[in-house]
Motif scaffolding. Structure first.
Motif, PDB file in Angstrom:
ATOM      1  N   GLY A  97       0.949  -1.192  -0.089  1.00  0.00           N
ATOM      2  CA  GLY A  97      -0.183   0.115   0.014  1.00  0.00           C
ATOM      3  C   GLY A  97       0.502   1.318  -0.109  1.00  0.00           C
ATOM      4  N   GLU A  98       0.385   1.837   0.324  1.00  0.00           N
ATOM      5  CA  GLU A  98       0.945   3.634   0.529  1.00  0.00           C
ATOM      6  C   GLU A  98       1.845   3.679   0.756  1.00  0.00           C
ATOM      7  N   ARG A  99       3.187   4.367   0.905  1.00  0.00           N
ATOM      8  CA  ARG A  99       4.539   4.757   1.184  1.00  0.00           C
ATOM      9  C   ARG A  99       4.688   6.102   1.475  1.00  0.00           C
ATOM     10  N   ARG A 100       5.761   6.855   2.634  1.00  0.00           N
ATOM     11  CA  ARG A 100       5.772   8.036   2.173  1.00  0.00           C
ATOM     12  C   ARG A 100       7.461   8.074   1.874  1.00  0.00           C
ATOM     13  N   LEU A 101       8.424   6.900   1.369  1.00  0.00           N
ATOM     14  CA  LEU A 101       9.723   6.679   0.743  1.00  0.00           C
ATOM     15  C   LEU A 101       9.615   6.019  -0.122  1.00  0.00           C
ATOM     16  N   GLY A 102       9.658   6.691  -1.376  1.00  0.00           N
ATOM     17  CA  GLY A 102       9.580   6.037  -2.938  1.00  0.00           C
ATOM     18  C   GLY A 102      10.418   5.801  -3.090  1.00  0.00           C
ATOM     19  N   LEU A 103      10.157   4.117  -3.590  1.00  0.00           N
ATOM     20  CA  LEU A 103      11.224   3.231  -4.058  1.00  0.00           C
ATOM     21  C   LEU A 103      11.255   3.354  -5.887  1.00  0.00           C
ATOM     22  N   ARG A 104      13.123   3.061  -5.926  1.00  0.00           N
ATOM     23  CA  ARG A 104      13.537   3.314  -7.339  1.00  0.00           C
ATOM     24  C   ARG A 104      14.678   1.963  -7.390  1.00  0.00           C
ATOM     25  N   PHE A 105      13.943   0.597  -8.617  1.00  0.00           N
ATOM     26  CA  PHE A 105      15.070   0.032  -8.922  1.00  0.00           C
ATOM     27  C   PHE A 105      14.936  -0.143 -10.321  1.00  0.00           C
ATOM     28  N   LEU A 106      16.749  -0.714 -10.339  1.00  0.00           N
ATOM     29  CA  LEU A 106      17.160  -0.251 -11.758  1.00  0.00           C
ATOM     30  C   LEU A 106      17.887  -2.170 -11.264  1.00  0.00           C
ATOM     31  N   TRP A 107      17.690  -2.684 -12.970  1.00  0.00           N
ATOM     32  CA  TRP A 107      18.336  -3.885 -12.733  1.00  0.00           C
ATOM     33  C   TRP A 107      18.728  -3.599 -14.351  1.00  0.00           C
ATOM     34  N   ILE A 108      20.092  -2.973 -14.119  1.00  0.00           N
ATOM     35  CA  ILE A 108      21.123  -2.694 -15.281  1.00  0.00           C
ATOM     36  C   ILE A 108      22.284  -3.137 -15.565  1.00  0.00           C
ATOM     37  N   PRO A 109      23.186  -3.048 -16.589  1.00  0.00           N
ATOM     38  CA  PRO A 109      24.014  -3.296 -17.294  1.00  0.00           C
ATOM     39  C   PRO A 109      25.446  -2.558 -15.565  1.00  0.00           C
ATOM     40  N   THR A 111      28.197  -0.813 -14.311  1.00  0.00           N
ATOM     41  CA  THR A 111      29.033   0.587 -15.071  1.00  0.00           C
ATOM     42  C   THR A 111      28.451   1.413 -16.401  1.00  0.00           C
ATOM     43  N   ILE A 112      28.299   1.060 -17.856  1.00  0.00           N
ATOM     44  CA  ILE A 112      27.595   1.541 -18.051  1.00  0.00           C
ATOM     45  C   ILE A 112      26.303   1.953 -17.824  1.00  0.00           C
ATOM     46  N   GLY A 113      25.486   1.199 -17.853  1.00  0.00           N
ATOM     47  CA  GLY A 113      24.261   1.199 -17.394  1.00  0.00           C
ATOM     48  C   GLY A 113      23.730   2.372 -15.921  1.00  0.00           C
ATOM     49  N   SER A 114      24.699   2.572 -15.459  1.00  0.00           N
ATOM     50  CA  SER A 114      24.489   3.559 -14.438  1.00  0.00           C
ATOM     51  C   SER A 114      24.920   4.458 -14.548  1.00  0.00           C
ATOM     52  N   ILE A 115      26.066   5.052 -15.253  1.00  0.00           N
ATOM     53  CA  ILE A 115      26.403   5.948 -16.054  1.00  0.00           C
ATOM     54  C   ILE A 115      24.984   6.226 -17.040  1.00  0.00           C
ATOM     55  N   ARG A 171      30.537  -7.590   8.677  1.00  0.00           N
ATOM     56  CA  ARG A 171      31.625  -6.070   8.655  1.00  0.00           C
ATOM     57  C   ARG A 171      31.023  -4.877   7.748  1.00  0.00           C
ATOM     58  N   LEU A 172      31.663  -3.718   8.484  1.00  0.00           N
ATOM     59  CA  LEU A 172      31.181  -2.717   8.059  1.00  0.00           C
ATOM     60  C   LEU A 172      32.688  -1.670   6.839  1.00  0.00           C
ATOM     61  N   LEU A 173      33.168  -1.478   5.930  1.00  0.00           N
ATOM     62  CA  LEU A 173      33.543  -1.509   4.909  1.00  0.00           C
ATOM     63  C   LEU A 173      33.839   0.888   4.544  1.00  0.00           C
ATOM     64  N   ASP A 174      34.621   0.849   4.204  1.00  0.00           N
ATOM     65  CA  ASP A 174      35.131   2.324   4.051  1.00  0.00           C
ATOM     66  C   ASP A 174      34.378   2.425   2.259  1.00  0.00           C
ATOM     67  N   PHE A 175      34.121   3.594   1.774  1.00  0.00           N
ATOM     68  CA  PHE A 175      33.619   3.998   0.551  1.00  0.00           C
ATOM     69  C   PHE A 175      35.312   3.702   0.230  1.00  0.00           C
ATOM     70  N   GLU A 176      35.712   2.642  -0.937  1.00  0.00           N
ATOM     71  CA  GLU A 176      36.558   3.368  -1.977  1.00  0.00           C
ATOM     72  C   GLU A 176      36.386   3.308  -3.670  1.00  0.00           C
ATOM     73  N   PRO A 177      36.822   4.144  -4.338  1.00  0.00           N
ATOM     74  CA  PRO A 177      36.113   4.298  -6.196  1.00  0.00           C
ATOM     75  C   PRO A 177      36.176   2.625  -6.523  1.00  0.00           C
ATOM     76  N   PHE A 178      36.279   2.027  -6.486  1.00  0.00           N
ATOM     77  CA  PHE A 178      36.655   0.624  -6.870  1.00  0.00           C
ATOM     78  C   PHE A 178      35.691   0.169  -6.489  1.00  0.00           C
ATOM     79  N   GLY A 179      34.629  -0.619  -7.125  1.00  0.00           N
ATOM     80  CA  GLY A 179      33.873  -2.230  -7.300  1.00  0.00           C
ATOM     81  C   GLY A 179      32.489  -2.334  -7.572  1.00  0.00           C
ATOM     82  N   TYR A 180      30.953  -2.214  -7.599  1.00  0.00           N
ATOM     83  CA  TYR A 180      30.713  -1.932  -8.414  1.00  0.00           C
ATOM     84  C   TYR A 180      29.538  -1.108  -8.757  1.00  0.00           C
ATOM     85  N   ASP A 181      28.813  -0.853  -9.190  1.00  0.00           N
ATOM     86  CA  ASP A 181      28.524   0.730  -9.577  1.00  0.00           C
ATOM     87  C   ASP A 181      27.686   1.977  -8.179  1.00  0.00           C
ATOM     88  N   GLU A 182      28.284   2.148  -7.077  1.00  0.00           N
ATOM     89  CA  GLU A 182      28.238   2.718  -6.120  1.00  0.00           C
ATOM     90  C   GLU A 182      29.013   3.429  -5.941  1.00  0.00           C
TER      91      GLU A 182
END
Length: 287
Positions: A97-109, A111-115, A171-182
């Motif tokens: 039903g109704e929600r306050r926070l919208g949800l957006r799902f992406l299924w993408i290739p 790197t090139i998909g997120s860009i 385990r919590l990991l710090d950000f690094e500019p390598f990996g998946y689309d994050e």
């Protein structure tokens, strides 16, 4: 892969134009010497990029972005597990039903998909209040959360709380500019509050990017547990609020409102302290 002679490597090349074959080392050793004639029946020409997008609207104008890559054919954990978990999550949440926070799902290739998606939606990115990249959710490893670029965003605090209160190893990991689309969502020109929640991270299990990443590696119990964790994160984000105390100057008189104890006792003391903490932190800034 000489160390894994029975497995076929997964070695993609989506930018340059070399060609090659991936095959088990055992088979390569059996190939006779000599010249081979190779025919590659493929075209290199302008085409189309296809991705899937599902929006479950909310009333606040703010959204949670959940992104999953679809570009690793025949890999079960490093591709299909994320698709399965996010598809089931979307179907489950669509029926609430109704929600306050919208949800957006992406299924993408990857790197090139997120860009591409970022380029097409740059004028509307301010609606993304939090985000997760979903991958490697079916193996038997424990959870790993890679924080967003800033490391202290709403999604970072929420996932850390959910994992800590769940009692599950993590385990919590710090950000690094390598990996998946994050790394695309967290590039400095966008700086979106998007982290990556997986089980065993990329490159950290022996079957990664090989034919060994098959359905035998993926466990139904791990998929179900991953789905439950993602669902709890979404629900916590949905229920979170920034409250405002309407009598903020001094401590409110709780006794006349029947909220303060008339008799002693440790249980009553804990309840009162909880009330006072909520009132004290309800300044419009704390969640």
């Amino acid at each position: 892969l000489p160390a894994q002679p029975l497995l076929t490597p997964h070695r993609p090349s989506s930018i340059r134009r070399p060609w090659g074959f991936c095959l088990p080392h055992r088979l390569r050793e059996r190939l006779p010497d000599g010249e081979y004639e190779v025919r590659i029946d493929a075209d290199l020409e302008p085409g189309n990029l296809t991705y899937g997008e599902l929006v479950l609207p909310g009333t606040s104008g703010r959204e949670l972005l959940i992104s999953c890559h679809v570009c690793h054919p025949q890999l079960a954990n490093d591709n299909l597990s994320g698709l399965v978990v996010t598809a089931f999550l979307a179907r489950h949440l669509a029926g609430l039903g109704e929600r306050r926070l919208g949800l957006r799902f992406l299924w993408i290739p990857g790197t090139i998909g997120s860009i591409t998606w970022l380029a097409r939606n740059e004028s509307r990115l301010d609606r993304v209040a939090a985000g997760l990249v979903a991958a490697n959710l079916g193996d038997s490893g424990f959870f790993h959360f890679k924080r967003s670029r800033r490391g202290d965003r709403w999604i970072d605090r929420t996932v850390a709380h959910v994992l800590a209160s769940s009692g599950l190893e993590h385990r919590l990991l710090d950000f690094e500019p390598f990996g998946y689309d994050e790394r695309q969502y967290g590039s400095p020109g966008f700086d979106l509050p998007v982290g990556c929640l997986s089980r065993t991270p990329w490159g950290s299990y022996p079957e990664y990017h090989t034919s060994g990443d098959d359905l035998d590696l993926v466990r139904p119990s791990s998929l179900a547990e991953s789905l439950a964790v993602y669902d709890r994160i979404v629900r916590l984000l949905e229920e979170d609020r920034r409250l405002l105390n309407l009598s903020p100057k001094g401590e409110p008189q709780l006794g006349r409102r029947g909220l303060y104890r008339s008799l002693g006792g440790s249980a009553a003391r804990e309840r009162e302290l909880a009330l006072l903490w909520v009132l004290n932190q309800s300044d419009g800034h704390h969640t």
